[in-house]
Design an enzyme around this catalytic site. Structure first.
Site, PDB file in Angstrom:
ATOM      1  N   LYS A 198     -15.486  34.435  75.487  1.00 17.49           N
ATOM      2  CA  LYS A 198     -14.824  35.533  76.193  1.00 17.49           C
ATOM      3  C   LYS A 198     -15.685  36.091  77.324  1.00 17.49           C
ATOM      4  O   LYS A 198     -15.181  36.582  78.321  1.00 17.49           O
ATOM      5  CB  LYS A 198     -14.427  36.634  75.217  1.00 17.49           C
ATOM      6  CG  LYS A 198     -13.218  36.249  74.368  1.00 17.49           C
ATOM      7  CD  LYS A 198     -12.604  37.450  73.685  1.00 17.49           C
ATOM      8  CE  LYS A 198     -11.224  37.123  73.142  1.00 17.49           C
ATOM      9  NZ  LYS A 198     -11.254  36.157  72.023  1.00 17.49           N
ATOM     10  N   GLU A 233      -6.993  45.495  77.382  1.00 13.22           N
ATOM     11  CA  GLU A 233      -6.327  45.580  76.088  1.00 13.22           C
ATOM     12  C   GLU A 233      -7.173  44.803  75.095  1.00 13.22           C
ATOM     13  O   GLU A 233      -7.892  43.882  75.472  1.00 13.22           O
ATOM     14  CB  GLU A 233      -4.934  44.964  76.185  1.00 13.22           C
ATOM     15  CG  GLU A 233      -4.870  43.427  76.007  1.00 13.22           C
ATOM     16  CD  GLU A 233      -5.573  42.615  77.103  1.00 13.22           C
ATOM     17  OE1 GLU A 233      -5.873  43.189  78.180  1.00 13.22           O
ATOM     18  OE2 GLU A 233      -5.834  41.418  76.874  1.00 13.22           O
ATOM     19  N   SER A 289     -15.552  27.838  69.915  1.00 11.94           N
ATOM     20  CA  SER A 289     -15.332  28.929  70.878  1.00 11.94           C
ATOM     21  C   SER A 289     -16.110  30.197  70.541  1.00 11.94           C
ATOM     22  O   SER A 289     -16.385  30.996  71.426  1.00 11.94           O
ATOM     23  CB  SER A 289     -13.831  29.234  70.974  1.00 11.94           C
ATOM     24  OG  SER A 289     -13.296  29.514  69.702  1.00 11.94           O
TER      25      SER A 289
END
Ligand SMILES: *Cc1c(COP(=O)(O)O)cnc(C)c1O
Length: 419
Positions: free
Chosen positions: A93, A115, A383
């Site tokens: 991220k 968000e 990830s």
């Protein structure tokens, strides 16, 4: 077939998917963002600055690690993983938020909003905002605030304001609506850092572009280590950003690409978040773009379920939907039970702790690797890391010693309060 040749003619469309469906009032803001994104993409110095920052701040390039024990145990293909878990904040991220931070600086804006569902994206955004000196507001459903305290704790201590949204079901969808309302009100000085490769154009393409650093590195690394390309590449798919990142390294190659969705309690259960591997989803327009959504006949969004909060999403990246329709990416889904088993196996054989999201990719890859030849290669995107999600992982594994520890901790706090 380069990625962005897909947008034939109509900018922001990939076949019938994508587009920009937003209230008229945001028109100028989204045009400004599109123009800035195009400028950044055409400016090699922007990408250079991005890569250098990711190297010095987040430890890039992340390695590709060979898993000899697991490969031998399964007796099939040789298994390699791309280690996005080793990034700062523990997942891919950060690639997206740092990219959007640099872009926000170019836009000349001083405030960011985002968000967040499980809190991972909010946490990464708060980190970026602290580094760049932006004001930061994170919208999170009140239900999620209550159940994701560790991430809320970090966001607040990093200096972000966390707004608990009490509309609707008080989860991610409601947080997105509230973030949109804020953006409409404050667009002159505020950039909306969308968390995955979804939403209106340019977000799907922009987030995919920042994440392409994963695939560019991985292709070079696997070639250097093995002298050949992998036969199959696996990645989990929530919104689709980590998968788009890794897959872009191999789009033009003779390499099979497999997206792994959240199968939850299985295809018949309707308690899952699989848009493409299962058949519950249909084409629609929501949250600013056109793609496959888990929705009912009236276009209301379904409740989704996954053991991994980060995969629990109703839509999917429009470029990915297009690649699937074209037959370039195959889709499969791992159930919660398959994920639990795969997590135990990976931890005990290799000492790696993938996030529950990433473990969906492992679960499917391990099943297929076992049936492949020993001279074949499988590459999995790890990830994120699971150890930062100890509360979620301990719940998923239903660990009794952990529950005992937590209740003792609670008793200790209660006693401190009373004394
Ligand atoms: C958020 C998250 C995902 C899902 O998002 P994508 O946009 O599909 O990549 C996957 N893995 C981890 C570790 C995450 O935190």
């Amino acid at each position: 077939m380069g990625l962005f040749d897909f947008a034939e003619g109509r900018e922001g469309y990939y076949g019938k998917f994508g587009g920009t469906f937003l209230p008229e009032i945001l028109h100028a803001t989204i045009e400004e963002l599109k123009a800035c994104f195009r400028e950044c993409k055409n400016d090699p110095s922007f990408w250079r600055e991005y890569v250098e920052l990711m190297q010095s701040y987040s430890g890039r390039p992340t390695p590709v690690t060979y898993l000899p024990n697991l490969s031998a145990k399964l007796g099939g293909a040789q298994i390699y993983v791309k280690r996005e878990d080793l990034n700062h904040t523990g997942s891919h991220k950060v690639n997206n938020v740092i990219g959007q931070g640099l872009l926000c600086k170019r836009l000349g804006k001083k405030r960011v909003i985002a968000e967040t569902g499980a809190g991972q994206h909010g946490f990464a955004t708060a980190t970026m905002a602290a580094k760049f000196g932006f004001d930061c507001t994170i919208y999170m459903g009140a239900v999620d605030v209550a159940r994701q305290r560790p991430n809320v704790f970090w966001m607040e201590n990093l200096g972000a304001e966390v707004v608990a949204v009490t509309d609707g079901q008080q989860t991610l969808k409601d947080a997105i609506n509230e973030a949109m309302r804020d953006w409409v009100t404050n667009m002159a000085d505020t950039h909306y850092v969308l968390g995955t490769a979804c939403g209106p154009h340019p977000f799907p393409e922009m987030v995919s572009w920042f994440q392409s650093i994963v695939g560019l590195e991985a292709r070079e690394q696997i070639l250097a280590q093995t002298g050949k390309l992998p036969n199959k590449v696996f990645a989990c798919v929530g919104g689709g950003s980590n998968a788009m990142g890794l897959f872009q390294g191999f789009l033009d190659d003779d390499v099979e690409l497999i997206g792994c969705e959240a199968g939850g309690h299985g295809p018949e259960s309707h308690q899952h978040a699989s848009r493409l591997a299962y058949t519950d989803a249909s084409l629609g327009v929501a949250q600013g773009y056109k793609t496959y959504f888990l929705q009912n006949e009236e276009g209301n969004m379904n409740e989704t379920h996954s053991i991994a909060a980060g995969l629990d999403y109703i839509g999917v990246n429009p470029i990915m939907a297009y690649l699937w329709e074209q037959g370039r990416v195959r889709f499969d889904a791992a159930t919660d039970d398959e994920v639990r088993d795969a997590l135990r196996l990976v931890m005990s054989t290799e000492g790696l702790i993938p996030a529950l999201e990433s473990t969906h990719g492992f679960a499917k890859a391990l099943q297929e690797a076992a049936k492949m030849n020993k001279d074949e290669i499988v590459l999995i995107n790890m990830s994120g890391r699971g150890d930062k999600d100890i509360f979620t992982v301990a719940d998923a594994l239903d660990d009794n010693k952990w529950k005992h520890f937590i209740s003792q901790k609670a008793a200790q706090y209660a006693q401190e309060k009373n004394s």
